[in-house]
Design a protein around this motif. Structure first.
Motif: not given
Length: 353
Positions: A141-170
């Motif tokens: 889930h991107p909300d905590n790790v993105t805020a911890a890395l970037i700092g401040g008030f942050v919005g984030s999302y997981l990008r829709e990847l191509d099929p091969a990258a989707t498999v790798a990310s899951q």
């Protein structure tokens, strides 16, 4: 001239996710820290030492193949063709101010600290975006790790990847960060799955620096997994629209000057996660409904911090009164709390000392 690498300090802030309607979307970095001091010496076959102080010091494993920080670091090293920890690593001291299991991003901070540690040990000079890819292979889930890395008030999302990258990310987390057996050494688990490029994207919102975060922290732990199990698999259109409307307002309202209590209080309401977690957190409905800008001038909004059980109250003044009122409500449920007034701070830092 000495060939010994300088000592490195890594500092990662606590975070609060969701901020009411922004479930799995927004996060704040807060002024509690997970800090690492990494010392180097001449190359040696001796094992390096891990020491730990602060929150959780009695329960954190100090074996590098069991400790989350060093397991994440080893994952980054092995993805970049370094099979083991460097021979010149002498010690890692960890000092932790972030309580475990309270909804203040302790696991997200540990993952970010581990990714940064791997980058330091391997001298990879990875970009922030690539560091985030590694973190998102572990903390999905991107909300905590993105805020911890970037700092401040942050919005984030997981990008829709191509099929091969989707498999790798899951790839199951058990394959990304396996449980090392008791006899694990540098020859075990040498081929971890590599993260795709660009898993997560983010944006920083403006933040009015007069706004502080009052963290009311119950003295019991609540695992994120248990808190997620309480959530339904489906939502009504009405409830989703309710949250989207408020999130659209909130991301701008918290950066305006002066902040508008009436606007923000309503914009921090939620129908996606908080109503379903009230059974896990005695006092939650009362705290979020009875403490208002009318009863407590200076309050802007109040919500569950992450999965809980911590309550986050955003305010510009009267911090003690807000915290004491929340404490009394929790006391009626036989729940003791601690509280802290926190600043919204910058992201993770790595520096030589």
């Amino acid at each position: 001239m000495s060939d010994i690498r300088p000592t490195v300090e890594i500092t990662v802030p606590a975070t609060s996710a969701n901020i009411g309607p922004g479930f799995d979307v927004v996060g704040l970095s807060l002024s509690l820290y997970l800090s690492l001091t990494v010392k180097f010496g001449l190359p040696s076959s001796d094992s390096f030492a891990i020491t730990y102080s602060g929150e959780g010091a009695d329960e954190v494993p100090l074996n590098p193949y069991k400790n989350l920080l060093t397991r994440v670091a080893l994952y980054v090293l092995r993805c970049n063709n370094q099979r083991s920890f460097p021979a010149d690593l002498v010690s890692i001291h960890v000092d932790n101010q972030i309580p475990f299991g309270r909804g203040l991003g302790s696991s997200g901070a540990a993952v970010i600290a581990g990714v940064l540690l791997g980058n330091v040990l391997g001298q990879f000079n990875l970009t922030r975006e690539r560091l985030l890819d590694y973190a998102l292979m572990i903390e999905r889930h991107p909300d905590n790790v993105t805020a911890a890395l970037i700092g401040g008030f942050v919005g984030s999302y997981l990008r829709e990847l191509d099929p091969a990258a989707t498999v790798a990310s899951q790839v199951p987390l058990s394959e990304v960060l396996p449980e090392y057996p008791p006899d694990a050494g540098e020859n075990w688990g040498l081929s971890p799955p590599h993260p795709p490029v660009g898993i997560g994207h983010y944006v920083k919102f403006n933040w009015n620096c007069s706004i502080k975060a009052v963290a009311i922290i119950p003295r019991f732990e609540l695992s994120t997994a248990k808190a997620r199990e309480a959530l339904p698999l489906q939502y009504s259109r009405k409830d989703l629209v309710f949250n989207m409307q408020r999130l659209a307002v909130l991301t701008t309202a918290l950066g305006q000057s002066p902040p508008d209590p009436e606007l923000i209080y309503e914009a921090m309401k939620d129908r996606v996660h908080q109503p379903y977690r009230k059974a896990l957190i005695p006092g939650l409905p009362a705290v979020t409904s009875l403490i208002t800008p009318e009863t407590h001038p200076g309050l802007l909004g109040i919500c569950l911090s992450g999965a809980g059980p911590t309550i986050l109250a955003l305010a510009t003044q009267n911090f003690m009164a807000i915290a004491e009122s929340a404490s009394k409500i929790f006391a009626e449920e036989n729940v003791q709390v601690d509280w802290k007034v926190l600043e919204v701070v910058g992201g993770s830092e790595v520096k030589e000392v």
